[in-house]
Design a protein around this motif. Sequence first.
Motif, PDB file in Angstrom:
ATOM      1  N   GLU A   1      44.402   2.803  10.673  1.00  0.00           N
ATOM      2  CA  GLU A   1      44.686   2.704   9.250  1.00  0.00           C
ATOM      3  C   GLU A   1      43.661   3.440   8.544  1.00  0.00           C
ATOM      4  N   GLU A   2      43.914   3.719   7.296  1.00  0.00           N
ATOM      5  CA  GLU A   2      43.013   4.476   6.462  1.00  0.00           C
ATOM      6  C   GLU A   2      43.178   4.235   5.012  1.00  0.00           C
ATOM      7  N   PRO A   3      42.276   3.388   4.381  1.00  0.00           N
ATOM      8  CA  PRO A   3      40.737   3.135   4.899  1.00  0.00           C
ATOM      9  C   PRO A   3      40.764   2.143   6.196  1.00  0.00           C
ATOM     10  N   ALA A   4      39.413   2.002   6.666  1.00  0.00           N
ATOM     11  CA  ALA A   4      39.520   1.163   7.675  1.00  0.00           C
ATOM     12  C   ALA A   4      40.183  -0.276   7.247  1.00  0.00           C
ATOM     13  N   PRO A   5      40.657  -0.986   8.109  1.00  0.00           N
ATOM     14  CA  PRO A   5      41.307  -2.382   7.901  1.00  0.00           C
ATOM     15  C   PRO A   5      40.327  -3.350   7.708  1.00  0.00           C
ATOM     16  N   PHE A   6      39.201  -3.171   8.615  1.00  0.00           N
ATOM     17  CA  PHE A   6      38.260  -4.212   8.362  1.00  0.00           C
ATOM     18  C   PHE A   6      36.853  -3.522   8.799  1.00  0.00           C
ATOM     19  N   ASP A   7      35.565  -4.487   8.623  1.00  0.00           N
ATOM     20  CA  ASP A   7      34.491  -4.247   8.688  1.00  0.00           C
ATOM     21  C   ASP A   7      34.207  -4.064  10.418  1.00  0.00           C
ATOM     22  N   LEU A   8      34.081  -3.133  11.161  1.00  0.00           N
ATOM     23  CA  LEU A   8      33.998  -2.906  12.588  1.00  0.00           C
ATOM     24  C   LEU A   8      32.800  -3.605  13.050  1.00  0.00           C
ATOM     25  N   ASP A   9      31.821  -3.754  12.578  1.00  0.00           N
ATOM     26  CA  ASP A   9      30.422  -4.514  13.216  1.00  0.00           C
ATOM     27  C   ASP A   9      31.019  -6.046  13.134  1.00  0.00           C
ATOM     28  N   GLU A  10      31.338  -6.344  11.886  1.00  0.00           N
ATOM     29  CA  GLU A  10      31.766  -7.880  11.696  1.00  0.00           C
ATOM     30  C   GLU A  10      32.805  -8.340  12.718  1.00  0.00           C
TER      31      GLU A  10
END
Length: 215
Positions: A183-192
């Motif tokens: 998805e764009e924008p990113a659907p979640f914080d990747l690091d978290e």
Amino acid sequence: MKIRDAAAASEGGAAVGRQERRRRKLHDQLYEAAVGLFVAQGFEATTMEQIAEAADVARATVFNHFAQKVGFLEEWGVRRRARVAEILGAEHAEDLPVGDRLRRYLKEMADLNVASRAETTVLMDASARYGRLLQDPSLEVELARIVEQGRQCGEIRADVDCDQAGQLLAACYFSTILRWIREEPAPFDLDERLAGALDIILLGLLADEAHAGEP
């Protein structure tokens, strides 16, 4: 060895060194050209001829370095892991507790992906479709090695299968990345998200370990 022979050997070694540097430079040139084209127009749409043209070399030269187009995808993964290893080595992360080492490893991988989201989106998707993303054991081997070191120093249970743990962690990483790029924008914080998944794996799901055997 005679002085003349030693000098000749030294010159021969220097020539080999120069040839290897030129070969490495050309290899990098081809890699950068290919990745740039993949991001600009897609993996499928990019041909080896276009890569050769972008790098200003003969088509045969590309095949001398990368026998197949998927070879660029494999190289991309290798370079990502090497970059993370370099960062963690500079920070002496091997001295951290195993949980913190795994968190640092996944965080650095996440940061690389976030910093180059467009590139990650194209190449990770292509790796899943055309490469050996889920068959290549490189990441799971690296993660299993960290788990094994934790087991040796008593931080991981002695009955844990380190290879299976590495497979589980790698599968979790890849599935999370593939969801993140959809998805764009990113659907979640990747690091978290990766940190949360790691906590679940490290701590388990059961609220009370004493009841683990109860129906």
